[in-house]
Design a protein around this motif. Structure first.
Motif, PDB file in Angstrom:
ATOM      1  N   CYS A 283      14.596  11.876 -40.834  1.00  0.00           N
ATOM      2  CA  CYS A 283      14.315  10.766 -40.684  1.00  0.00           C
ATOM      3  C   CYS A 283      13.522  10.077 -41.910  1.00  0.00           C
TER       4      CYS A 283
ATOM      5  N   THR B 138      18.365   7.874 -40.222  1.00  0.00           N
ATOM      6  CA  THR B 138      17.750   8.765 -38.979  1.00  0.00           C
ATOM      7  C   THR B 138      19.487   9.628 -39.576  1.00  0.00           C
TER       8      THR B 138
ATOM      9  N   LEU C 218      20.751   4.555 -36.622  1.00  0.00           N
ATOM     10  CA  LEU C 218      20.617   5.527 -35.590  1.00  0.00           C
ATOM     11  C   LEU C 218      22.254   6.223 -35.374  1.00  0.00           C
TER      12      LEU C 218
ATOM     13  N   TYR D 221      22.124   9.280 -34.706  1.00  0.00           N
ATOM     14  CA  TYR D 221      21.142  10.517 -33.968  1.00  0.00           C
ATOM     15  C   TYR D 221      22.142  11.449 -32.692  1.00  0.00           C
TER      16      TYR D 221
END
Lengths: 312, 470
Positions: free
Chosen positions: B181, B329, B407, B410
């Motif tokens: 991150c 991320t 995200l 992610y």
């Protein structure tokens, strides 16, 4: 010799009378009443201490998957592990250092409090007991923030004087120092209150007699105070040694045994292996290693207390 | 009328029946006509009575779920279970068990010892294997779920199967990838890396140049700029997981899949050299870091990167929004042997001693339906990760922000990296020891603190020999 004529039925009748009389007599005995009153505690200890202890012994004799009896193999295995000997060494350093300093600090502070005028003494006693009455898991969290690797309040303060930062929990030596310091902070009030009670029970006449004999401060301490406090010192030391050896929360919260296993003690390493590593038999074996060490200490200290009790 | 009342009925007080000598004292004569009438009445009563099904006709089911740290996330699973229970007429009770202080691990150990407890219990990573003998196989529901939701990743297979038997159903709740991150601004400014360009929203990653070498260069640059990467070297999971992914990127295995010790390999030596360099660019106190330290590091604005699921971004969004706006991320750097990211799955497991296994399986199938999974993922703000291939493209990851799309990469939507766990591919029961003891991070730390390479390797070899106990 007196001849007693045969009386049929006498033998049979006697036990019934004895039983009734015996039960009533037994209930009148102080020891019986004491036993009945302590029975709930005995049951509690049986269920929560004795049974788990025997269960731990049983677990320690099983293999890792707990399907096979392996006798003492787990203990033999541990004796060959370097980390185990590191844990033994650290547990001894941790317990002995902490107990010595707790006793010393408790002794000194007890003297200070003893000499505080009676009016203000209660406040001091209350304040000094605070570390001991706060649940250690909570107070250790506060210490964790004080020692925080990146945001330590101590380091911030040291920084104001151009010193530090100190790796409180990141360096092996400092981490050991930190866990011992917190243990002393937590345990010293217990010694203080015990020693204060002992000091209060020393008759003033002994000090007066010593003063008449020309004894100085040190001689009064050495020849009057210490001999009068010997038993309480021995008992508190033993009690504290047991509790400190078995400590878990302070080390677990502050360092979790790190860095590089340099602050692990028996209980934290047993948890690491048994619960986090899913090797419950080995974890049980680690925790059982405390028993012989503490048993030897208990035998020596209690024998000494008993001996002095007989002498007096 | 009760039997007692009957016995007091004056009509029943037949003087004959009071005659002790009468053999018919305890018998009642039933005529054919009476018998036919009674049978007809009983049949009519049974046929005409309404069918009443109890509210909990299908029994009881208890479950111990992981207590989510995202506020309100438990509500989704609670609602889903209630919906299923109402449909199936099962009485349910859920305990949410926190992982703080390893409370969930203690519960697993206690229930395994007592062979009693919840019917379904959520277990993280290694624990299904550690309790394999006590778990109900769920092949009968996993195979259809895989057909429906797509293949599960390799780490789920490694941790969730033993001897061809599925030990549990991978739960999206609590499962996570601990990828980098990064601070978009700091990496761009000090290391010349545009992470949004490497990992664009809605597109596959363009990160061929994102390697362990460029990672080290970036770490050095950020260190020089006073915003070092925050990668822990303690014994808690965040530290161990990161080390595990880097070791695998170099092909370094302490114990191989067959259970043979491979500590003294060139790959392990390369991984150690990499970490030694990396440690010199990290904050000096990383040896004492726990799983909260890296989050604090990022949220305080002192660091340019940490390795963590999006919980740190979520905390920043709440406590330091100006920092959250700069967080992205993304994937791990690629090493000589591939690009690996730590994936930590949770499983829903049914104990073999459960008294309602069929209901438990039915519930797990219901919770693994795409709609149910999406509800739980949404409730967690995208933190939870499904293990099934077809369930990694929910809207929540693309739309989460600020910055929008932070995200997106992610859940590893394009299989850009291999999802792995530290100490794999060693047999799980050995790997769990390596993982729990933090052997990888300890090796790195020992070597970086001045131990010779040979001493470090010899120490690790000794440790691994100790982990071979069966």
């Amino acid at each position: 010799m007196v001849d007693i004529p045969y009386q049929p039925g006498r033998v049979a009748a006697a036990p019934a009378r004895r039983r009734r009389g015996g039960l009533a007599t037994m209930m009148k005995r102080k020891s019986m009443v004491a036993f009945l009153m302590t029975l709930p505690l005995i049951v509690l200890i049986g269920v929560l201490v004795v049974y788990p202890a025997f269960y731990a012994v049983h677990l320690a004799t099983l293999n890792k998957s707990m399907q096979r009896f392996v006798g003492l193999a787990n203990f033999q295995f541990l004796l060959k592990r370097d980390t185990f000997w590191l844990v033994v060494q650290q547990s001894c350093i941790f317990a002995i250092t902490a107990v010595v300093f707790k006793a010393l600090l408790g002794f000194i502070v007890a003297h200070f409090v003893h000499n505080v005028p009676a009016k203000g003494q209660r406040k001091w006693r209350g304040m000094l007991l605070v570390p001991w009455v706060i649940p250690p898991a909570m107070s250790t969290l506060a210490w964790l923030w004080l020692f925080d690797p990146s945001y330590s309040a101590f380091n911030y303060t040291l920084g104001l004087f151009g010193a530090g930062p100190i790796p409180w929990t990141g360096d092996a030596a400092w981490a050991r120092f930190s866990v011992i310091l917190v243990n002393i902070w937590y345990g010293a009030p217990f010694f203080m209150i015990m020693y204060l009670a002992a000091l209060k029970s020393v008759p003033d006449q002994l000090y007066e007699a010593a003063s008449i004999d020309g004894a100085n401060w040190w001689q009064k301490l050495w020849y009057v105070t210490l001999p009068m406090m010997r038993n309480i010192i021995a008992i508190t030391t033993l009690f504290s040694l047991i509790v400190t050896f078995a400590n878990f929360d302070i080390v677990r919260i502050l360092t979790a045994g790190g860095p590089l296993d340099h602050t692990h003690i028996f209980a934290t390493w047993a948890f690491k292996i048994g619960i986090e590593g899913s090797d419950i038999p080995l974890g049980a074996s680690v925790s059982l290693f405390m028993v012989p060490i503490l048993a030897v200490a208990a035998i020596f200290i209690l024998r000494d207390v008993h001996k002095r009790g007989n002498e007096s | 009328m009760s039997d007692d009342a009957k016995s007091l009925d004056p009509k029943s007080l037949d003087p004959k029946s009071l005659d002790a000598k009468s053999p018919a004292r305890s018998r009642t004569k039933l005529s054919r006509r009476q018998f036919v009438a009674a049978t007809a009445a009983t049949t009519a009563a049974l046929v005409t009575a309404p069918y009443v099904r109890g509210a909990h006709a299908a029994g009881k089911l208890t479950m111990g779920f992981w207590d989510h740290w995202v506020p309100g996330a438990n509500k989704a699973s609670q609602d889903l279970v209630a919906e299923w229970a109402a449909k199936e007429k099962v009485e349910v009770s859920i305990d949410y068990i926190p992982s703080q202080g390893n409370k969930n691990l203690l519960t697993i150990a206690a229930e395994a010892q007592a062979k009693s407890g919840h019917d379904i219990l959520a277990m993280p990573t290694w624990w299904p294997h550690a309790n394999a003998e006590l778990l109900e196989p769920v092949n009968d529901i996993m195979e259809p779920l895989i057909k429906q939701n797509g293949e599960v990743n390799g780490t789920v297979k490694y941790l969730g199967q033993a001897g061809g038997k599925w030990l549990g159903v991978p739960s999206c709740v609590g499962s996570q990838i601990k990828g980098p991150c990064s601070r978009i601004d700091l990496l761009k400014q000090h290391a010349g890396i545009d992470v949004q360009e490497l990992y664009p929203v809605g597109q596959p990653a363009k990160a061929d140049g994102w390697t362990t070498d460029s990672f080290l260069k970036a770490a050095e640059a950020c260190h020089k700029a006073g915003v070092p990467f925050g990668i822990g070297l303690g014994e808690t999971t965040d530290s161990v997981d990161t080390a595990g992914a880097f070791f695998l990127a170099f092909g370094a295995q302490l114990v191989d899949a067959k259970g043979d010790i491979k500590v003294k390999s060139d790959e392990v030596k390369q991984a150690l050299e990499f970490y030694k360099k990396l440690i010199s660019f990290l904050p000096p106190d990383v040896a004492a870091w726990d799983d909260a330290s890296n989050n604090k590091w990022l949220v305080s604005g002192r660091g340019a990167m940490i390795m963590n699921p999006p919980s740190s971004w979520a905390v920043a969004k709440r406590d330091a929004p100006q920092i959250a706006e700069q967080l992205w991320t993304h994937g791990f750097p690629k090493g000589p042997k591939g690009r690996y990211a730590p994936f930590l799955p949770y499983f829903w497991n049914i104990w073999a001693f459960s008294k309602n296994k069929e209901a438990a399986k039915s519930l797990l199938v219901f919770l693994s339906q795409p709609d149910s999974v999406e509800k739980m993922v949404n409730a967690s703000g995208g933190y939870d990760l499904p293990a099934f291939e077809k369930l990694t493209t929910f809207k929540v990851w693309a739309e989460a922000g600020p910055p929008k799309g932070t995200l997106y990469h992610y859940p590893n939507p394009n299989n850009h990296q291999t999802l792995s766990i530290a100490a794999s591919p060693a047999p799980p029961k050995i790997a769990q020891q390596i993982y729990a003891q933090g052997t990888l991070t300890k090796m790195c730390l020992k070597y970086a603190q001045g131990a010779s390479l040979n001493d470090t390797l010899a120490w690790a070899e000794g440790e691994c020999e100790g982990f071979m106990r069966s």
